[in-house]
Design an enzyme around this catalytic site. Sequence first.
Site, PDB file in Angstrom:
ATOM      1  N   ASP A  21      40.235  42.308  39.457  1.00  0.00           N
ATOM      2  CA  ASP A  21      40.635  42.846  38.166  1.00  0.00           C
ATOM      3  C   ASP A  21      39.401  43.457  37.533  1.00  0.00           C
ATOM      4  O   ASP A  21      38.318  42.859  37.561  1.00  0.00           O
ATOM      5  CB  ASP A  21      41.194  41.737  37.270  1.00  0.00           C
ATOM      6  CG  ASP A  21      41.859  42.338  36.045  1.00  0.00           C
ATOM      7  OD1 ASP A  21      43.102  42.403  36.014  1.00  0.00           O
ATOM      8  OD2 ASP A  21      41.130  42.764  35.124  1.00  0.00           O
ATOM      9  N   ASP A  51      49.410  35.955  34.959  1.00  0.00           N
ATOM     10  CA  ASP A  51      49.305  36.473  33.596  1.00  0.00           C
ATOM     11  C   ASP A  51      49.893  37.871  33.400  1.00  0.00           C
ATOM     12  O   ASP A  51      50.426  38.184  32.353  1.00  0.00           O
ATOM     13  CB  ASP A  51      47.819  36.506  33.162  1.00  0.00           C
ATOM     14  CG  ASP A  51      46.929  37.231  34.176  1.00  0.00           C
ATOM     15  OD1 ASP A  51      47.459  37.737  35.175  1.00  0.00           O
ATOM     16  OD2 ASP A  51      45.707  37.281  33.968  1.00  0.00           O
ATOM     17  N   HIS A  52      49.848  38.702  34.441  1.00  0.00           N
ATOM     18  CA  HIS A  52      50.247  40.100  34.250  1.00  0.00           C
ATOM     19  C   HIS A  52      51.751  40.330  34.256  1.00  0.00           C
ATOM     20  O   HIS A  52      52.214  41.360  33.778  1.00  0.00           O
ATOM     21  CB  HIS A  52      49.620  40.989  35.336  1.00  0.00           C
ATOM     22  CG  HIS A  52      48.179  41.305  35.105  1.00  0.00           C
ATOM     23  ND1 HIS A  52      47.198  40.347  35.067  1.00  0.00           N
ATOM     24  CD2 HIS A  52      47.552  42.487  34.891  1.00  0.00           C
ATOM     25  CE1 HIS A  52      46.026  40.933  34.851  1.00  0.00           C
ATOM     26  NE2 HIS A  52      46.211  42.225  34.731  1.00  0.00           N
ATOM     27  N   ARG A  67      41.844  49.036  26.754  1.00  0.00           N
ATOM     28  CA  ARG A  67      42.215  50.283  27.404  1.00  0.00           C
ATOM     29  C   ARG A  67      43.276  51.006  26.596  1.00  0.00           C
ATOM     30  O   ARG A  67      44.125  50.364  26.012  1.00  0.00           O
ATOM     31  CB  ARG A  67      42.794  49.968  28.789  1.00  0.00           C
ATOM     32  CG  ARG A  67      41.873  50.434  29.816  1.00  0.00           C
ATOM     33  CD  ARG A  67      42.245  50.094  31.205  1.00  0.00           C
ATOM     34  NE  ARG A  67      40.973  49.923  31.850  1.00  0.00           N
ATOM     35  CZ  ARG A  67      40.760  49.242  32.942  1.00  0.00           C
ATOM     36  NH1 ARG A  67      41.765  48.659  33.543  1.00  0.00           N
ATOM     37  NH2 ARG A  67      39.570  49.158  33.433  1.00  0.00           N
ATOM     38  N   ARG A  74      43.270  48.076  40.751  1.00  0.00           N
ATOM     39  CA  ARG A  74      44.448  47.992  41.632  1.00  0.00           C
ATOM     40  C   ARG A  74      44.282  48.871  42.865  1.00  0.00           C
ATOM     41  O   ARG A  74      44.110  50.081  42.774  1.00  0.00           O
ATOM     42  CB  ARG A  74      45.727  48.346  40.855  1.00  0.00           C
ATOM     43  CG  ARG A  74      45.748  49.750  40.296  1.00  0.00           C
ATOM     44  CD  ARG A  74      46.941  49.965  39.354  1.00  0.00           C
ATOM     45  NE  ARG A  74      46.691  49.286  38.078  1.00  0.00           N
ATOM     46  CZ  ARG A  74      46.996  49.782  36.884  1.00  0.00           C
ATOM     47  NH1 ARG A  74      47.601  50.944  36.772  1.00  0.00           N
ATOM     48  NH2 ARG A  74      46.734  49.112  35.782  1.00  0.00           N
ATOM     49  N   SER A  97      41.587  50.576  36.304  1.00  0.00           N
ATOM     50  CA  SER A  97      41.955  49.330  36.972  1.00  0.00           C
ATOM     51  C   SER A  97      41.402  49.221  38.382  1.00  0.00           C
ATOM     52  O   SER A  97      41.085  50.206  39.043  1.00  0.00           O
ATOM     53  CB  SER A  97      43.470  49.236  37.018  1.00  0.00           C
ATOM     54  OG  SER A  97      43.892  48.406  38.060  1.00  0.00           O
TER      55      SER A  97
HETATM   56  C1  MIC Z   1      44.163  46.440  33.760  1.00  0.00           C
HETATM   57  O1  MIC Z   1      43.658  46.001  32.730  1.00  0.00           O
HETATM   58  O2  MIC Z   1      44.298  47.644  33.999  1.00  0.00           O
HETATM   59  C2  MIC Z   1      44.649  45.451  34.783  1.00  0.00           C
HETATM   60  C3  MIC Z   1      46.094  45.472  34.783  1.00  0.00           C
HETATM   61  O3  MIC Z   1      44.231  44.164  34.413  1.00  0.00           O
HETATM   62  C4  MIC Z   1      44.076  45.860  36.128  1.00  0.00           C
HETATM   63  C5  MIC Z   1      44.561  45.073  37.255  1.00  0.00           C
HETATM   64  C6  MIC Z   1      45.907  45.484  37.733  1.00  0.00           C
HETATM   65  O4  MIC Z   1      46.213  46.667  37.784  1.00  0.00           O
HETATM   66  O5  MIC Z   1      46.635  44.580  38.121  1.00  0.00           O
HETATM   67  C7  MIC Z   1      42.564  45.870  36.179  1.00  0.00           C
HETATM   68  O6  MIC Z   1      41.953  46.036  35.161  1.00  0.00           O
HETATM   69  O7  MIC Z   1      41.986  45.790  37.271  1.00  0.00           O
HETATM   70 FE1  SF4 Z   2      45.393  41.657  31.211  1.00  0.00          FE
HETATM   71 FE2  SF4 Z   2      43.885  43.691  32.108  1.00  0.00          FE
HETATM   72 FE3  SF4 Z   2      44.905  43.679  29.637  1.00  0.00          FE
HETATM   73 FE4  SF4 Z   2      43.013  42.023  30.224  1.00  0.00          FE
HETATM   74  S1  SF4 Z   2      42.847  44.238  30.237  1.00  0.00           S
HETATM   75  S2  SF4 Z   2      44.845  41.522  29.061  1.00  0.00           S
HETATM   76  S3  SF4 Z   2      43.479  41.471  32.332  1.00  0.00           S
HETATM   77  S4  SF4 Z   2      46.032  43.747  31.543  1.00  0.00           S
END
Ligand code: MIC
Ligand code: SF4
Length: 748
Positions: A157, A92-93, A445, A643, A641
Amino acid sequence: MAADQIKRLYESMPAKLDRARKRFGRALTLAEKILVSHADDFDKQEWSRGKAQLRLRVDRVALQDATGQMALLQFMQAGKKQVAVPSTVHCDHLIRAQSGAREDMERAISENREVYEFLHSASKKYGIGFWKPGAGIIHQVVLENYAFPGGLMIGADSHTPNAGGLGMAAIGVGGADCGEAMAGLAWEVLDPKLVGVRLTGKLSGWTSAKDIITYLCGLLTVKGGTNKIIEYFGPGAETISATGKGTICNMGAELGATTSLFHFDDRMAAYLRATDRADQAALAEAHRAQLVADPEVLADPKKYYDEIVEVNLSELEPHIVGPHSPDRARPISKLAAEVKREGWPAQIKAGLIGSCTNSSYEDMQRAAHIATQALKAGLKARAPFLVTPGSERIYQTIKRDGIMDTFQQIGGTVLANACGPCIGQWKRSDVAATEANTIVSSFNRNFPGRNDGSASTLSFLTSPEIVTALAFAGSLEFDPVNGTIPGPDGRPFRFTAPEGDELPAKGFAKGEEGFEAPAASGDTLQVVIPPGSERLQLLAPFPRWDGRDFVELPILVKTKGKTTTDHISPAGAWLRFRGHLDKISDNMFLGAVNAFTGEAGKGVNPISGEAGKPFTQIARDLKSRGTSWIVIGDENYGEGSSREHAAMSPRYLGAKVVIVRSFARIHETNLKKQGILPLTFSDPKDYDLFEQADRVTVVGLSALAPGKPVEVVITKPGGKTVSIKCNHTLTDEQIGWFKAGSALNALK
Ligand code: MIC
Ligand code: SF4
């Protein structure tokens, strides 16, 4: 998860709960019920909120394509044939939003072929369910297919808690945690404190589930939930749909909470039935008492939760948060004055709805209800409008029910069922990179640089229906609840409150599901990693600790203010290197604000004295000289995140210690897992003692022990020294990770 597994769990619960009630000498909250019934060894386990380290057995693991690459690379190092718990991978990302769903998907599949093939082949071999690109966003797909009341899952995640909308304790963790759980190890977490949120009154009119959580973000702040579980209950909870509950739990991540969850109720049962899980709904109904808190808890919550928050939904106003932090909250009615006061650009350059946070049928219908009113009045959207459906099911259903048509009539673009602009996968050409501009979304976010890579973009978060109304006004100064906008005839036009069904009357439509089951036996299958790939790199173990103290290390960076994982390891274009540690490390600290200069991403080389260099270049230079370094950070360091690249890149380029005022939970664990020593100042003011040219020594490492402070000595350029005390939260086992060089080394 198959109903028979859920049945086994439910049937095993009463005995476990009785044992816990006896041992604790009191009734249980729902969070406690889930934790105790997933204990690895209840009798040996110490239970002490905020103190004990829990060892738990999870029901499920979920990975996405950005963090999942590292999770799988680490799992592969454990040498297992199959995953030990049901697991899935969700693509998805990595899909970039550019010109609409179909073209974006085609481009993504060709651009990311290597990564998808790696994830697909590894899934097939190791027994992991694989959701193809386009199938949907991890949390929405999990809610539709796997989440169930009373379960425990982890996901690589941070928004994994979305499943709390169905009463599951779902926790965001780093990839190493997932790799270990998949390899069959118990999963560890600090026994969380419990916050009870008692909801009274009723959601109505403009106010939606989103407003509950954006309001709470303002109240509790981005660190208010750290190492806590937020449990929602009370009569108001029943006025919120299961997907609305999901939105609230999803954004509990913005409070830093370990997870959030609701007590099982009829709205959850209805959602389970609507998503083809009537058997699971019936099971949950039959075991209802164990999927909610005990009656004594509801009668006197103060006795059972560490904190209580009361929210009267009948009095709650729609909220909007931003820019730059999700806890900058106010009711929408107060925004216009603040926009003027702060001099923010009032013109809205884009409205975005959907994402894993707000993609439900109800969300889409309420947004479309607003759009239809405006269309009927002859109004046109004054800002580009982008929609990211959370899953193929949602996409097909809104298409069938004419909702998509409405969005297209207002000039909206429906993007692929993927993260897209939420994670900076948004190729925007309408504003220059440094142009201050305003966007509004229903995402979760809004850190600087998050959506379009530009730190000059001011991002505000609110409900999808308010985003839609704002897109018609084109101005942040419009209050859709109380205000009017000029109609085509010049007369003022007023929206009426949005309406929407919580579930589609005709049921969910289905398209191409996009799921692929793993092979029955993967023994003869190979994981595909093309040699010389610039997207994927097999991991080499980090070196063991050499048994010596860290002596006079230079400071690579002292960060000032918010240092989220988006500042430490930005996403967007960098997502392409999530499987390649060396390449992704070029993004290290790109967004971190240098406390010595105020500049982001750059610093002074502490050996050569060269100034204005990207941190990653300095780190590589230090590494080539065999010099390790440390990081000094501020409050809630590593927020955001999950990550683990934000820990792995520093580790890879030579970080030994990170000393901060406070940590966000997932990042602190990620640092421990990768063998970096995470310390906090025992006196937060000590942050001010560190200057650019100082050297830092950590004393007595061979005596490192749980709960025992560590001495840190700062050596000033003239040789003068200052000694301070720092704390850590390492357990015996985690000290073992530090000594071995990483958790993974310790495992082998
Ligand atoms: C996000 O919303 O910041 C992400 C991208 O979903 C991350 C995961 C990532 O960095 O791949 C998260 O929330 O953990
Ligand atoms: Fe994707 Fe993270 Fe955004 Fe949700 S918050 S849509 S999992 S990047």
